[in-house]
Motif scaffolding. Structure first.
Motif, PDB file in Angstrom:
ATOM      1  N   GLN A 119       0.636  -1.080  -0.001  1.00 38.33           N
ATOM      2  CA  GLN A 119       0.256   0.243   0.312  1.00 38.33           C
ATOM      3  C   GLN A 119       0.861   1.473  -0.142  1.00 38.33           C
ATOM      4  N   ALA A 120       2.040   1.230   0.143  1.00 35.12           N
ATOM      5  CA  ALA A 120       3.194   2.438   0.370  1.00 35.12           C
ATOM      6  C   ALA A 120       3.167   2.959  -1.186  1.00 35.12           C
ATOM      7  N   ASP A 121       3.195   3.994  -1.285  1.00 34.15           N
ATOM      8  CA  ASP A 121       3.540   4.950  -2.355  1.00 34.15           C
ATOM      9  C   ASP A 121       4.843   4.550  -3.380  1.00 34.15           C
ATOM     10  N   GLY A 122       4.715   4.271  -4.648  1.00 26.43           N
ATOM     11  CA  GLY A 122       5.750   4.099  -5.638  1.00 26.43           C
ATOM     12  C   GLY A 122       5.364   1.895  -6.016  1.00 26.43           C
ATOM     13  N   PHE A 123       4.674   1.708  -4.665  1.00 23.54           N
ATOM     14  CA  PHE A 123       4.268   0.113  -5.354  1.00 23.54           C
ATOM     15  C   PHE A 123       4.380  -0.667  -6.738  1.00 23.54           C
ATOM     16  N   GLU A 124       3.222   0.153  -7.143  1.00 20.76           N
ATOM     17  CA  GLU A 124       3.267  -0.345  -8.422  1.00 20.76           C
ATOM     18  C   GLU A 124       3.975   0.292  -9.734  1.00 20.76           C
ATOM     19  N   ASP A 125       5.127   1.407  -9.749  1.00 22.10           N
ATOM     20  CA  ASP A 125       5.998   1.302 -10.473  1.00 22.10           C
ATOM     21  C   ASP A 125       7.288   0.336  -9.637  1.00 22.10           C
ATOM     22  N   VAL A 126       7.570  -0.081  -8.370  1.00 26.41           N
ATOM     23  CA  VAL A 126       8.310  -1.321  -8.228  1.00 26.41           C
ATOM     24  C   VAL A 126       8.027  -2.422  -8.661  1.00 26.41           C
ATOM     25  N   HIS A 127       6.810  -2.763  -9.036  1.00 29.17           N
ATOM     26  CA  HIS A 127       6.212  -4.294  -9.107  1.00 29.17           C
ATOM     27  C   HIS A 127       6.371  -4.152 -10.748  1.00 29.17           C
ATOM     28  N   ASP A 128       5.770  -3.015 -11.503  1.00 31.42           N
ATOM     29  CA  ASP A 128       6.496  -2.654 -13.109  1.00 31.42           C
ATOM     30  C   ASP A 128       7.987  -3.455 -13.013  1.00 31.42           C
ATOM     31  N   ILE A 129       8.677  -2.501 -12.670  1.00 35.97           N
ATOM     32  CA  ILE A 129       9.951  -2.862 -12.575  1.00 35.97           C
ATOM     33  C   ILE A 129      10.791  -4.318 -11.910  1.00 35.97           C
ATOM     34  N   VAL A 130      10.109  -4.859 -11.078  1.00 39.30           N
ATOM     35  CA  VAL A 130      10.801  -6.376 -10.693  1.00 39.30           C
ATOM     36  C   VAL A 130       9.955  -7.239 -11.579  1.00 39.30           C
ATOM     37  N   LEU A 131       8.706  -6.484 -12.300  1.00 44.93           N
ATOM     38  CA  LEU A 131       8.755  -7.371 -13.093  1.00 44.93           C
ATOM     39  C   LEU A 131       9.021  -7.678 -14.731  1.00 44.93           C
ATOM     40  N   GLY A 132       9.753  -6.563 -15.035  1.00 41.88           N
ATOM     41  CA  GLY A 132      10.461  -6.200 -15.668  1.00 41.88           C
ATOM     42  C   GLY A 132      12.290  -6.834 -15.941  1.00 41.88           C
ATOM     43  N   ARG A 133      12.179  -6.542 -14.540  1.00 43.02           N
ATOM     44  CA  ARG A 133      14.025  -6.523 -14.835  1.00 43.02           C
ATOM     45  C   ARG A 133      13.904  -8.312 -14.061  1.00 43.02           C
ATOM     46  N   CYS A 134      12.749  -8.783 -13.153  1.00 41.95           N
ATOM     47  CA  CYS A 134      13.614 -10.034 -12.073  1.00 41.95           C
ATOM     48  C   CYS A 134      12.572 -11.194 -12.212  1.00 41.95           C
ATOM     49  N   SER A 135      11.583 -11.294 -12.607  1.00 46.08           N
ATOM     50  CA  SER A 135      10.980 -11.900 -13.154  1.00 46.08           C
ATOM     51  C   SER A 135      10.921 -13.086 -13.972  1.00 46.08           C
TER      52      SER A 135
ATOM     53  N   THR B  45       3.748 -12.119  -8.580  1.00 44.50           N
ATOM     54  CA  THR B  45       2.561 -10.691  -7.937  1.00 44.50           C
ATOM     55  C   THR B  45       2.964 -10.404  -7.435  1.00 44.50           C
ATOM     56  N   GLU B  46       1.913  -9.215  -7.343  1.00 43.39           N
ATOM     57  CA  GLU B  46       1.903  -7.818  -6.128  1.00 43.39           C
ATOM     58  C   GLU B  46       2.513  -8.710  -4.524  1.00 43.39           C
ATOM     59  N   ALA B  47       1.987  -9.711  -4.445  1.00 44.98           N
ATOM     60  CA  ALA B  47       1.945 -10.280  -2.820  1.00 44.98           C
ATOM     61  C   ALA B  47       3.444 -10.726  -3.016  1.00 44.98           C
ATOM     62  N   GLN B  48       4.110 -11.576  -3.533  1.00 46.95           N
ATOM     63  CA  GLN B  48       5.596 -11.219  -3.748  1.00 46.95           C
ATOM     64  C   GLN B  48       6.132 -10.820  -3.583  1.00 46.95           C
ATOM     65  N   VAL B  49       6.124  -9.400  -4.514  1.00 46.90           N
ATOM     66  CA  VAL B  49       7.255  -8.369  -4.606  1.00 46.90           C
ATOM     67  C   VAL B  49       6.752  -8.070  -2.971  1.00 46.90           C
TER      68      VAL B  49
ATOM     69  N   ARG C  81      16.611   2.026  -9.742  1.00 49.88           N
ATOM     70  CA  ARG C  81      16.973   1.311  -8.068  1.00 49.88           C
ATOM     71  C   ARG C  81      16.847   2.175  -7.062  1.00 49.88           C
ATOM     72  N   ALA C  82      16.551   3.877  -7.727  1.00 50.62           N
ATOM     73  CA  ALA C  82      16.546   4.786  -6.663  1.00 50.62           C
ATOM     74  C   ALA C  82      14.272   4.974  -6.561  1.00 50.62           C
ATOM     75  N   ALA C  83      13.959   4.494  -6.900  1.00 51.90           N
ATOM     76  CA  ALA C  83      12.786   3.903  -6.947  1.00 51.90           C
ATOM     77  C   ALA C  83      12.726   3.002  -6.011  1.00 51.90           C
ATOM     78  N   ILE C  84      12.910   1.684  -5.881  1.00 54.70           N
ATOM     79  CA  ILE C  84      13.134   1.048  -5.146  1.00 54.70           C
ATOM     80  C   ILE C  84      13.503   1.223  -3.044  1.00 54.70           C
ATOM     81  N   ARG C  85      14.228   2.315  -3.487  1.00 53.01           N
ATOM     82  CA  ARG C  85      14.749   2.629  -2.334  1.00 53.01           C
ATOM     83  C   ARG C  85      12.994   4.074  -1.523  1.00 53.01           C
ATOM     84  N   LYS C  86      12.737   4.568  -2.808  1.00 51.39           N
ATOM     85  CA  LYS C  86      12.179   5.871  -1.923  1.00 51.39           C
ATOM     86  C   LYS C  86      10.904   5.111  -1.976  1.00 51.39           C
TER      87      LYS C  86
END
Length: 408
Positions: free
Chosen positions: A322-338, A361-365, A395-400
């Motif tokens: 529910q934190a700000d920026g989660f949707e962006d981080v989820h997309d980053i992880v899907l594109g770079r890690c999944s 999934t969002e729950a896994q991230v 990476r900065a988006a993940i930290r934020k």
């Protein structure tokens, strides 16, 4: 928050290092003395009155070792006690358990898909089970059952069966196997602290007082030492299992753990028999291999199932989701890690996600937020060699996102 997370990661590393060092010292001395005791020549009439002796060579020197069945006629002034190796192994292990599984209970200890516990409930169950385990084991050994060593071992294995089923029905798979190892390690250190060392102190006190020590104290200490000998290898496996999802993430993880205990028996039986000069029971290696092949099969059996249970989220995971920026981080992880961290990885020759971590999934991230932050936000550990070209702004988006979720 960056400093706190980094400090926590290094503190965990330092504690783990201490735990490994002290465990090496304890296991090394334990295995050495078991082998020494079994290999002593007891067919010699020694002038010193010792029960047996052995000559050894190591490091360019020769050692003449004698063992007294009860104790020497006079107490040596420079007697060496082997106890702190055991004590510090348990102490450092419990501190590590606290740092990883108690402070990170919502991520590593509790799995809502297994049992939806509050963090304090899971920690309470953990502490209580470790203490209760020692009490039950100790009372069994002190009961009339303790006089029949073989029957006692069967009953104690039954206790391990019950604890394996209990832990895997309460905790996450990773925490369950780790706790079964901690449960066993607590028994082992309890043997040293509560039985072996106190019994030896009774013998020392009798010698100082000019009394003849009762041989029963040596018998009891030997019994507990033998238990420790057979439990050591399974404990090592269970402590390492948290790095291998094929062991802990299987629905048969409880059975895998029990088969590992049987492997510990077969392996130690081989070495104990050889050290005692009673032959070379090569059948134990065949038995060990069969047990290990069965473990391998059990670990992959769930792969043949097609239905995946829906993941439940604990409070901590929800906070990150529910934190700000989660949707962006989820997309980053899907594109770079999944491509690697998926039920069916598509990168290279991977057959399962590394370390069993799935990030689809969002729950896994959200559940793996801290690992994502440390390995892809703070450091460049992931993706390995930056194979998927994660950018600095990602990476900065993940930290934020992590800082917003934790209030850092």
């Amino acid at each position: 928050m960056y400093d706190l997370a980094t400090f926590g990661a290094w503190a965990e590393f330092a504690i783990r290092w201490l735990h490994v060092i002290t465990a090496i010292a304890w296991i090394g001395s334990s295995f050495y003395f078991i082998a020494l005791d079994l290999g002593l020549h007891r067919d010699r009439n020694l002038a010193s009155g010792a029960d047996g002796e052995e000559w050894q060579v190591h490091g360019g020197g020769f050692y003449h070792i004698q063992k007294y069945l009860v104790a020497p006629s006079q107490m040596p002034s420079d007697l060496v006690w082997f106890k702190w190796e055991s004590y510090w192994t348990w102490i450092s292990g419990f501190v590590l358990l606290t740092a990883v599984y108690y402070f990170g209970a919502e991520f590593y200890l509790v799995d809502p898909n297994v049992m939806d516990l509050a963090a304090w409930q899971a920690i309470g169950i953990s502490v209580l089970s470790l203490g209760l385990g020692w009490v039950v084991y100790d009372q069994l050994c002190k009961s009339p059952l303790g006089k029949n060593l073989n029957l006692l071992m069967v009953v104690l294995f039954g206790v391990l069966v019950l604890m394996a089923l209990f832990y895997t029905s309460v905790f996450s798979g990773r925490a369950a196997l780790l706790h079964l190892g901690a449960f066993t390690a607590t028994i082992m250190t309890g043997n040293v602290a509560m039985i072996i060392i106190p019994n030896q102190k009774v013998v020392v006190a009798d010698l100082i007082a000019g009394k003849t020590p009762d041989p029963k104290y040596g018998f009891i200490a030997k019994q507990r030492s033998t238990h420790n000998n057979y439990l050591t290898l399974p404990v090592l496996f269970l402590m390492l299992s948290n790095h291998y999802p094929l062991a802990f993430a299987s629905e048969f993880n409880w059975l895998i753990a029990l088969l590992v205990f049987l492997m510990g028996v077969t392996i130690r039986h081989f070495f104990n028999t050889v050290h005692a000069r009673k032959g070379t029971p090569t059948w134990t290696w065949l038995a060990t291999a069969v047990l290990f092949l069965l473990i391998m099969w059990l670990s992959t059996a769930p792969l043949f199932q097609t239905e995946e249970p829906e993941e439940a989220q604990g409070p901590a995971a929800l906070r990150f989701a529910q934190a700000d920026g989660f949707e962006d981080v989820h997309d980053i992880v899907l594109g770079r890690c999944s491509m690697c961290h998926a039920a069916e990885p598509v990168y290279g020759n991977l057959l399962w996600p590394p370390k069993g971590v799935r990030l689809e999934t969002e729950a896994q991230v959200a559940r793996h937020a801290r690992a994502i932050f440390l390995q892809a936000g703070v450091t460049h550990a992931m993706p390995p060699a930056n194979l998927s070209w994660m950018e600095d702004d990602e990476r900065a988006a993940i930290r934020k996102w992590y800082a917003d979720a934790t209030g850092g």
